[in-house]
Design a protein around this motif. Sequence first.
Motif, PDB file in Angstrom:
ATOM      1  N   SER A  73     -12.493 -56.001  30.874  1.00  0.00           N
ATOM      2  CA  SER A  73     -12.962 -56.126  32.261  1.00  0.00           C
ATOM      3  C   SER A  73     -11.807 -56.472  33.198  1.00  0.00           C
ATOM      4  CB  SER A  73     -14.066 -57.175  32.366  1.00  0.00           C
ATOM      5  OG  SER A  73     -13.596 -58.458  31.984  1.00  0.00           O
ATOM      6  N   GLY A  74     -10.839 -57.252  32.689  1.00  0.00           N
ATOM      7  CA  GLY A  74      -9.680 -57.600  33.507  1.00  0.00           C
ATOM      8  C   GLY A  74      -8.842 -56.391  33.882  1.00  0.00           C
ATOM      9  N   LEU A  75      -8.810 -55.398  33.019  1.00  0.00           N
ATOM     10  CA  LEU A  75      -8.053 -54.173  33.311  1.00  0.00           C
ATOM     11  C   LEU A  75      -8.642 -53.415  34.501  1.00  0.00           C
ATOM     12  CD1 LEU A  75      -7.471 -52.815  29.685  1.00  0.00           C
ATOM     13  CD2 LEU A  75      -5.784 -53.924  31.168  1.00  0.00           C
ATOM     14  N   TYR A  81      -2.254 -55.607  45.127  1.00  0.00           N
ATOM     15  CA  TYR A  81      -1.620 -54.655  44.209  1.00  0.00           C
ATOM     16  C   TYR A  81      -1.176 -55.338  42.930  1.00  0.00           C
ATOM     17  CZ  TYR A  81       1.793 -51.463  42.204  1.00  0.00           C
ATOM     18  OH  TYR A  81       2.495 -50.657  41.345  1.00  0.00           O
ATOM     19  N   ILE A  82      -0.705 -56.570  43.060  1.00  0.00           N
ATOM     20  CA  ILE A  82      -0.209 -57.291  41.889  1.00  0.00           C
ATOM     21  C   ILE A  82      -1.354 -57.682  40.969  1.00  0.00           C
ATOM     22  CG2 ILE A  82       1.039 -59.338  41.091  1.00  0.00           C
ATOM     23  CD1 ILE A  82       2.478 -59.397  43.763  1.00  0.00           C
ATOM     24  N   SER A  83      -2.436 -58.232  41.542  1.00  0.00           N
ATOM     25  CA  SER A  83      -3.494 -58.796  40.709  1.00  0.00           C
ATOM     26  C   SER A  83      -4.599 -57.808  40.365  1.00  0.00           C
ATOM     27  CB  SER A  83      -4.103 -60.023  41.398  1.00  0.00           C
ATOM     28  OG  SER A  83      -4.545 -59.701  42.691  1.00  0.00           O
ATOM     29  N   ASP A  84      -4.650 -56.653  41.005  1.00  0.00           N
ATOM     30  CA  ASP A  84      -5.632 -55.649  40.617  1.00  0.00           C
ATOM     31  C   ASP A  84      -5.337 -55.169  39.203  1.00  0.00           C
ATOM     32  OD1 ASP A  84      -6.830 -55.827  43.026  1.00  0.00           O
ATOM     33  OD2 ASP A  84      -6.053 -53.950  43.841  1.00  0.00           O
ATOM     34  N   GLY A  85      -6.401 -54.947  38.429  1.00  0.00           N
ATOM     35  CA  GLY A  85      -6.214 -54.399  37.100  1.00  0.00           C
ATOM     36  C   GLY A  85      -5.653 -52.986  37.180  1.00  0.00           C
ATOM     37  N   PRO A  86      -4.901 -52.551  36.180  1.00  0.00           N
ATOM     38  CA  PRO A  86      -4.255 -51.238  36.221  1.00  0.00           C
ATOM     39  C   PRO A  86      -5.226 -50.060  36.213  1.00  0.00           C
ATOM     40  CG  PRO A  86      -4.007 -52.234  34.060  1.00  0.00           C
ATOM     41  CD  PRO A  86      -4.566 -53.298  34.959  1.00  0.00           C
ATOM     42  N   LEU A  87      -6.487 -50.301  35.852  1.00  0.00           N
ATOM     43  CA  LEU A  87      -7.466 -49.210  35.824  1.00  0.00           C
ATOM     44  C   LEU A  87      -8.255 -49.089  37.122  1.00  0.00           C
ATOM     45  CD1 LEU A  87      -8.927 -49.569  32.206  1.00  0.00           C
ATOM     46  CD2 LEU A  87      -6.978 -48.215  32.987  1.00  0.00           C
ATOM     47  N   VAL A  88      -8.057 -50.023  38.049  1.00  0.00           N
ATOM     48  CA  VAL A  88      -8.834 -50.039  39.296  1.00  0.00           C
ATOM     49  C   VAL A  88      -8.704 -48.721  40.046  1.00  0.00           C
ATOM     50  CG1 VAL A  88      -8.968 -51.060  41.602  1.00  0.00           C
ATOM     51  CG2 VAL A  88      -8.859 -52.533  39.594  1.00  0.00           C
ATOM     52  N   ARG A  89      -7.492 -48.227  40.159  1.00  0.00           N
ATOM     53  CA  ARG A  89      -7.258 -47.006  40.946  1.00  0.00           C
ATOM     54  C   ARG A  89      -7.837 -45.764  40.291  1.00  0.00           C
ATOM     55  NH1 ARG A  89      -2.334 -48.360  38.520  1.00  0.00           N
ATOM     56  NH2 ARG A  89      -1.897 -49.764  40.243  1.00  0.00           N
ATOM     57  N   HIS A  90      -8.249 -45.879  39.043  1.00  0.00           N
ATOM     58  CA  HIS A  90      -8.753 -44.707  38.332  1.00  0.00           C
ATOM     59  C   HIS A  90     -10.274 -44.698  38.176  1.00  0.00           C
ATOM     60  CE1 HIS A  90      -4.614 -43.813  37.310  1.00  0.00           C
ATOM     61  NE2 HIS A  90      -4.486 -44.994  36.726  1.00  0.00           N
ATOM     62  N   LEU A  91     -10.932 -45.776  38.617  1.00  0.00           N
ATOM     63  CA  LEU A  91     -12.369 -45.898  38.421  1.00  0.00           C
ATOM     64  C   LEU A  91     -13.124 -45.894  39.744  1.00  0.00           C
ATOM     65  CD1 LEU A  91     -12.415 -48.710  35.686  1.00  0.00           C
ATOM     66  CD2 LEU A  91     -12.767 -46.262  35.338  1.00  0.00           C
ATOM     67  N   ALA A  92     -14.407 -45.543  39.658  1.00  0.00           N
ATOM     68  CA  ALA A  92     -15.264 -45.568  40.842  1.00  0.00           C
ATOM     69  C   ALA A  92     -15.473 -47.008  41.297  1.00  0.00           C
ATOM     70  CB  ALA A  92     -16.603 -44.919  40.522  1.00  0.00           C
ATOM     71  N   GLU A  93     -15.759 -47.177  42.567  1.00  0.00           N
ATOM     72  CA  GLU A  93     -15.902 -48.514  43.155  1.00  0.00           C
ATOM     73  C   GLU A  93     -16.987 -49.331  42.465  1.00  0.00           C
ATOM     74  OE1 GLU A  93     -16.926 -50.544  47.504  1.00  0.00           O
ATOM     75  OE2 GLU A  93     -16.315 -48.432  47.379  1.00  0.00           O
ATOM     76  N   ASP A  94     -18.104 -48.688  42.099  1.00  0.00           N
ATOM     77  CA  ASP A  94     -19.196 -49.410  41.444  1.00  0.00           C
ATOM     78  C   ASP A  94     -18.765 -49.981  40.098  1.00  0.00           C
ATOM     79  OD1 ASP A  94     -20.824 -48.847  43.570  1.00  0.00           O
ATOM     80  OD2 ASP A  94     -21.888 -47.199  42.589  1.00  0.00           O
ATOM     81  N   TRP A  95     -17.986 -49.211  39.350  1.00  0.00           N
ATOM     82  CA  TRP A  95     -17.506 -49.670  38.048  1.00  0.00           C
ATOM     83  C   TRP A  95     -16.525 -50.828  38.201  1.00  0.00           C
ATOM     84  CZ3 TRP A  95     -19.734 -48.646  33.612  1.00  0.00           C
ATOM     85  CH2 TRP A  95     -20.490 -47.473  33.485  1.00  0.00           C
ATOM     86  N   VAL A  96     -15.690 -50.741  39.227  1.00  0.00           N
ATOM     87  CA  VAL A  96     -14.722 -51.809  39.479  1.00  0.00           C
ATOM     88  C   VAL A  96     -15.440 -53.095  39.879  1.00  0.00           C
ATOM     89  CG1 VAL A  96     -12.831 -52.572  40.980  1.00  0.00           C
ATOM     90  CG2 VAL A  96     -12.867 -50.229  40.093  1.00  0.00           C
ATOM     91  N   SER A  97     -16.458 -52.958  40.720  1.00  0.00           N
ATOM     92  CA  SER A  97     -17.230 -54.115  41.149  1.00  0.00           C
ATOM     93  C   SER A  97     -17.931 -54.770  39.954  1.00  0.00           C
ATOM     94  CB  SER A  97     -18.268 -53.694  42.189  1.00  0.00           C
ATOM     95  OG  SER A  97     -19.086 -54.786  42.574  1.00  0.00           O
TER      96      SER A  97
END
Length: 217
Positions: free
Chosen positions: A109-111, A118-134
Amino acid sequence: MLVKVQVWDLAVRVFHWSQVVLLAALWYTGNEGLMAQHQLLAYTLAALLIARICWGFYGSVTARFSHFAASPLAAVRYLRNPKPVLGHNPAGGYMIFALLSLLSVQILSGLATFDNSYISDGPLVRHLAEDWVSLASKIHKLNIDLILICVAVHILAAIWHSIRHDNVIGAMVTGRSKASTSAKAPSLRASWSYFALVAVLLTVFYLWQGEMLLKFI
């Protein structure tokens, strides 16, 4: 007559006590907003955890999941009549599975956790839909509380068991536990392959994210 026998290999003991240090450090860095350090610690935890899960299939007898997996009925019976066991007891085995599962959920989940940076966002945030990230962000915040509750229960149970029955805390330090002379000592494997796997995983995580994160420390 009781004698001391080797029960825990070095891999299990290092993994066990490293969790104490890493969880405390992760909790502190997360609360203090030290997110580069937080992520570096998380990748260290991930390397140790993945290697431990692998060790649970091919490692020493007492480290293998098949050795301490038990039915719920066996766990209840043990809690009603606790006694020294060479390895994890049936009830303790459930706690180990729970902690390994919760730690895995926390890392995954941390990923994908969003923290508006930018520093604290998980590395997968930019690759996933907003709902999944939330969803991942909510799970990450809730799951740490579950981990801390399980850790507290685990510590209290270990202290109680050490006082009333067998010094399981000391055994996890020295690797040795008391057993009757008729008891067969468990077969232990050399731990070098566990640490080699940890080194490989740390290298992979460093090349993926670690080198970039070190620039922000």
